[in-house]
Design an enzyme around this catalytic site. Structure first.
Site, PDB file in Angstrom:
ATOM      1  N   LYS A  30       0.900  -1.346  -0.015  1.00 29.97           N
ATOM      2  CA  LYS A  30       0.062   0.070  -0.025  1.00 29.97           C
ATOM      3  C   LYS A  30       1.005   1.129  -0.170  1.00 29.97           C
ATOM      4  O   LYS A  30       0.389   2.188  -0.733  1.00 29.97           O
ATOM      5  CB  LYS A  30      -1.047   0.196   1.219  1.00 29.97           C
ATOM      6  CG  LYS A  30      -0.304   0.139   2.423  1.00 29.97           C
ATOM      7  CD  LYS A  30      -1.465  -0.026   3.788  1.00 29.97           C
ATOM      8  CE  LYS A  30      -0.732   0.115   4.840  1.00 29.97           C
ATOM      9  NZ  LYS A  30       0.068   1.519   5.387  1.00 29.97           N
ATOM     10  N   THR A  31       2.018   1.314   0.653  1.00 30.63           N
ATOM     11  CA  THR A  31       2.954   2.444   0.718  1.00 30.63           C
ATOM     12  C   THR A  31       3.192   2.540  -0.668  1.00 30.63           C
ATOM     13  O   THR A  31       3.713   3.880  -1.137  1.00 30.63           O
ATOM     14  CB  THR A  31       3.732   2.188   1.836  1.00 30.63           C
ATOM     15  OG1 THR A  31       3.571   2.154   3.189  1.00 30.63           O
ATOM     16  CG2 THR A  31       4.838   3.485   2.074  1.00 30.63           C
ATOM     17  N   ASP A 224      -3.762   7.419   4.417  1.00 32.49           N
ATOM     18  CA  ASP A 224      -3.122   5.963   4.676  1.00 32.49           C
ATOM     19  C   ASP A 224      -4.004   5.450   5.886  1.00 32.49           C
ATOM     20  O   ASP A 224      -4.344   6.129   6.679  1.00 32.49           O
ATOM     21  CB  ASP A 224      -1.679   6.188   5.108  1.00 32.49           C
ATOM     22  CG  ASP A 224      -1.147   4.675   5.210  1.00 32.49           C
ATOM     23  OD1 ASP A 224      -1.370   3.625   4.860  1.00 32.49           O
ATOM     24  OD2 ASP A 224       0.168   4.553   5.807  1.00 32.49           O
ATOM     25  N   GLU A 225      -4.181   4.185   6.011  1.00 32.09           N
ATOM     26  CA  GLU A 225      -4.614   3.420   7.081  1.00 32.09           C
ATOM     27  C   GLU A 225      -5.914   3.899   7.383  1.00 32.09           C
ATOM     28  O   GLU A 225      -6.443   4.321   8.502  1.00 32.09           O
ATOM     29  CB  GLU A 225      -3.872   3.628   8.502  1.00 32.09           C
ATOM     30  CG  GLU A 225      -2.574   2.892   8.282  1.00 32.09           C
ATOM     31  CD  GLU A 225      -2.325   1.430   8.458  1.00 32.09           C
ATOM     32  OE1 GLU A 225      -3.319   0.847   8.363  1.00 32.09           O
ATOM     33  OE2 GLU A 225      -1.159   1.033   8.694  1.00 32.09           O
ATOM     34  N   GLN A 255      -7.992  -5.086   9.243  1.00 25.01           N
ATOM     35  CA  GLN A 255      -7.143  -4.731  10.229  1.00 25.01           C
ATOM     36  C   GLN A 255      -7.822  -3.528  10.806  1.00 25.01           C
ATOM     37  O   GLN A 255      -6.943  -2.816  11.358  1.00 25.01           O
ATOM     38  CB  GLN A 255      -5.805  -4.249   9.533  1.00 25.01           C
ATOM     39  CG  GLN A 255      -5.269  -5.651   8.816  1.00 25.01           C
ATOM     40  CD  GLN A 255      -3.783  -5.131   8.173  1.00 25.01           C
ATOM     41  OE1 GLN A 255      -2.712  -5.092   8.944  1.00 25.01           O
ATOM     42  NE2 GLN A 255      -3.729  -5.021   6.762  1.00 25.01           N
ATOM     43  N   ARG A 607       1.812 -10.477  10.320  1.00 23.36           N
ATOM     44  CA  ARG A 607       3.034 -10.188  10.744  1.00 23.36           C
ATOM     45  C   ARG A 607       3.844 -11.152  10.280  1.00 23.36           C
ATOM     46  O   ARG A 607       5.228 -11.000  10.086  1.00 23.36           O
ATOM     47  CB  ARG A 607       3.173  -9.820  12.290  1.00 23.36           C
ATOM     48  CG  ARG A 607       2.119  -8.930  12.842  1.00 23.36           C
ATOM     49  CD  ARG A 607       1.978  -7.417  11.897  1.00 23.36           C
ATOM     50  NE  ARG A 607       0.877  -7.822  11.245  1.00 23.36           N
ATOM     51  CZ  ARG A 607       0.584  -7.108  10.073  1.00 23.36           C
ATOM     52  NH1 ARG A 607       1.484  -6.004  10.011  1.00 23.36           N
ATOM     53  NH2 ARG A 607      -0.537  -7.240   9.304  1.00 23.36           N
TER      54      ARG A 607
END
Length: 674
Positions: A30-31, A224-225, A255, A607
């Protein structure tokens, strides 16, 4: 540049025809999408950097994004020198601070207002409530924060509290306190952390001409997020991006784990309702984990109702089975996990930093820390003391806040008494009573003739010496380099001597080094960003509340809560205490919040890059008594073919024995090569 992206990533970067939601699964890049989109807009679409804002949730994420964008822009063959000048990459709170700095007067604040941290607002509430009951104060502080995040005013809170049945008395009292608390903040010319979002929303709703100015200034937003936004943040986004919805929101409903602090996953649904032209692009290719880890994550999260369907996939190979171990009790669990970790590290020649031990609550870390120390293994614990939370740094920040805003009473009290300057409790009590009766700040009260007649000459001289010193610093602050003023200030207040007088030599040396590091860091920041001390002060106040300074990660095992681990990745993950009552948490079960707990488990699983170990205890000590525990319901929701049980009722003795033989053979082979 776009050739390195997969097709959905490329589509997300190039789409500018309307509002866009990028559903980005864990580890899906995503980044990369956000950074490449910023560069694409500047390089190919005619946007000026100053017209774009990318919003993140932490300073660390903002810094990393800034570095990546800077790197990409510098490699561009078509852009000239300083291609990113004017680009905004900031946290929600930093962006709110920028807006308030420029528009403060419209809301009745001066530009150099103070930003109060949690401990400052806690003290104000203690004064307003006239109590030292920490539980009551924390609950009141939490309730006020919740109201601000959902954009509820003190008047609305009072109206709501009269209709509330549950906890009616507390809520009603908190609503009254909220009103007094806000009045106190305004008198101090101060804002708290939540105000940095709430006040810009108020500003834009009350002043359409100011909103129009900012809409013309920021022509495109990247968030973002997005799943972590609260009501207030979503309202701010809606206001800035206007009816056309000039934004790209990147998020993952799987998430969304911050509901307890005001984040509202329903904001994703809100986008589809508020922006009918919303385009949705899914990023489902995971670049982090093996197939087995992803299959387990997908299997688990499929038990939650979905706003948008998506399924992560990977071409990184099948990978190892997920190990699920049952331990006798929590001591045995800690011993077993550390022994497994050591054996795995020995076999695979990995680094300590490749391992993470993740848990639901901070209290679970203690036994693992003991084991790690016992085996002389380096480790770090997330949520440790921030650099900015150290007493010596808070002392300096109090001076900075007071220089920036003399009406900041909490900063006045700390600066006036650290180091001691002959200003005792009696002087401060009289000053406080007089200031309260006149509705002025402590600093202003000190200069009033009526107050000065209440003090003896020595007391008055000491008080005025301090106040005049602050006035001198205020005069110098906008005119001289920040480092010069800070060094001059430390010398004037004899801070180094104060530390060596009040601490053991080694502790004093450490604290003085921290002070020098802070001064050096501020000096460089002031020089590189062309900011004076007054401008730096607000930046520092905000940074201290977001997370402090991150240095390079040491080679150490990472101990972390699941909440703090979001956004991170590790080669090998040990997920501990996966029992009913812990994960899912007992309160979440009672309050029907199982879906968020399942998302928390999903975050833990995703993770892991190469291996995942899950453990639970058959018994655990609670309130001094041993209680029987059950494995978490989430373990039963994992795909049977991808997991292997050890030590519990589900263990196949033959399989376990065979696995033990394999491990021993591997270790012997390793030893034979040494």
């Amino acid at each position: 540049m776009l050739s390195k992206l997969n097709p959905p990533q490329r589509e997300a970067v190039k789409y500018l025809d309307g509002p866009l939601l990028v559903l980005a699964g864990a580890g899906s890049g995503k980044t990369r999408v956000i950074t490449h989109k910023i560069v694409h807009m500047i390089e190919q679409c005619g946007y000026a950097p100053k017209e774009i804002a990318a919003i993140t949730f932490t300073n660390k994420a903002a810094r990393e994004m800034q570095e990546r964008v800077g790197q990409l822009l510098s490699e561009s063959p078509t852009l000239k020198a300083k291609p990113g000048k004017g680009l905004t990459i900031a946290t929600f709170h930093s962006l709110g601070l920028q807006m308030l700095r420029q528009e403060a007067q419209s809301l009745g604040y001066k530009p150099q207002f103070s930003i109060l941290d949690s401990s400052d607002s806690f003290k104000i509430l203690a004064d307003v409530l006239a109590t030292t009951d920490k539980q009551l104060l924390k609950r009141t502080q939490w309730q006020i924060s919740k109201w601000k995040n959902t954009f509820v005013t003190p008047d609305q809170a009072t109206a709501l509290s009269s209709k509330t049945q549950a906890d009616e008395e507390l809520t009603h009292a908190a609503a009254k306190i909220y009103q007094l608390y806000q009045q106190t903040l305004k008198a101090y010319q101060a804002v708290d952390f939540d105000d940095l979002i709430k006040l810009p929303v108020e500003l834009f709703e009350q002043h359409p001409e100011t909103l129009d100015k900012w809409q013309r200034k920021l022509k495109y937003l990247l968030i973002d997020e997005y799943q972590d936004t609260n009501t207030c943040q979503y309202r701010l986004v809606r206001l800035i991006t206007g009816v056309e919805g000039r934004f790209t929101a990147v998020g993952d409903d799987d998430q969304a784990i911050y509901g307890w602090r005001g984040a509202d996953v329903e904001n994703l649904r809100g986008l589809t309702e508020d922006f009918p032209r919303l385009k949705v692009i899914k990023l489902e290719q995971n670049y982090r984990s093996t197939v087995r880890i992803l299959r387990s994550a997908n299997h688990l999260i499929a038990n939650n109702p979905k706003l948008f369907e998506k399924k992560l996939w990977s071409d990184l190979g099948t990978g190892e089975q997920i190990q699920i171990s049952a331990a006798r009790d929590e001591v045995h669990e800690a011993e077993a996990v550390i022994m497994k970790l050591l054996a795995h590290k020995f076999e695979h020649r990995t680094r300590f930093a490749d391992y993470a031990i993740l848990y639901r609550g901070n209290h679970q870390a203690r036994l693992f820390e003991e084991q790690l120390r016992g085996h002389k293994m380096p480790y770090t614990v997330s949520g440790g003391q921030s650099f900015f939370d150290r007493a010596e740094i808070k002392d300096l920040i109090a001076y900075l806040r007071l220089i920036a805003n003399e009406d900041d009473d909490p900063a006045f009290i700390r600066a006036a008494t650290t180091p001691k300057k002959g200003i005792g409790n009696t002087t401060l009590e009289r000053l406080g009573e007089y200031a309260a009766s006149r509705h002025v700040s402590l600093f202003e009260a000190a200069f009033e003739g009526a107050f000065q007649r209440l003090l003896g000459q020595k007391q008055l001289d000491d008080l005025l010496t301090f106040c005049n010193f602050i006035n001198t610093m205020q005069h110098r602050a906008p005119r001289e380099p920040a480092g010069d003023i800070l060094n001059s200030m430390l010398s004037a207040i004899k801070y180094e001597a104060f530390l060596y007088d009040s601490e053991e030599p080694r502790a004093a040396e450490t604290k003085w080094k921290n002070v020098m590091d802070f001064v050096d860091w501020l000096s460089k920041k002031g020089s590189s960003e062309e900011k004076n001390l007054l401008e730096l002060t607000q930046t520092v106040a905000l940074m201290s509340m977001l997370e402090g300074r991150e240095n390079g990660e040491p080679d150490a095992v990472k101990l972390s809560t699941l909440h703090a681990a979001k956004g991170l990745e590790f080669g090998h993950v040990f997920l501990i205490g996966v029992e009913e009552g812990i994960l899912p948490h007992r309160e979440s079960v009672d309050n029907d919040k199982i879906e968020e707990e399942r998302r928390l488990m999903y975050v833990g699983i995703t993770r892991a890059q190469r291996s995942l170990h899950i453990s639970w205890c058959r018994k655990r000590k609670r309130a001094g008594e041993m209680e029987v525990c059950e494995p978490s319901r989430f373990i039963a929701e994992l795909p049977v073919a991808d997991i292997r049980h050890f030590g519990g009722t589900a263990t196949d003795p033959a399989t376990s024995k065979e696995h033990g033989k394999e491990r021993m053979a591997q270790i012997r082979a390793m030893l034979g090569k040494i």
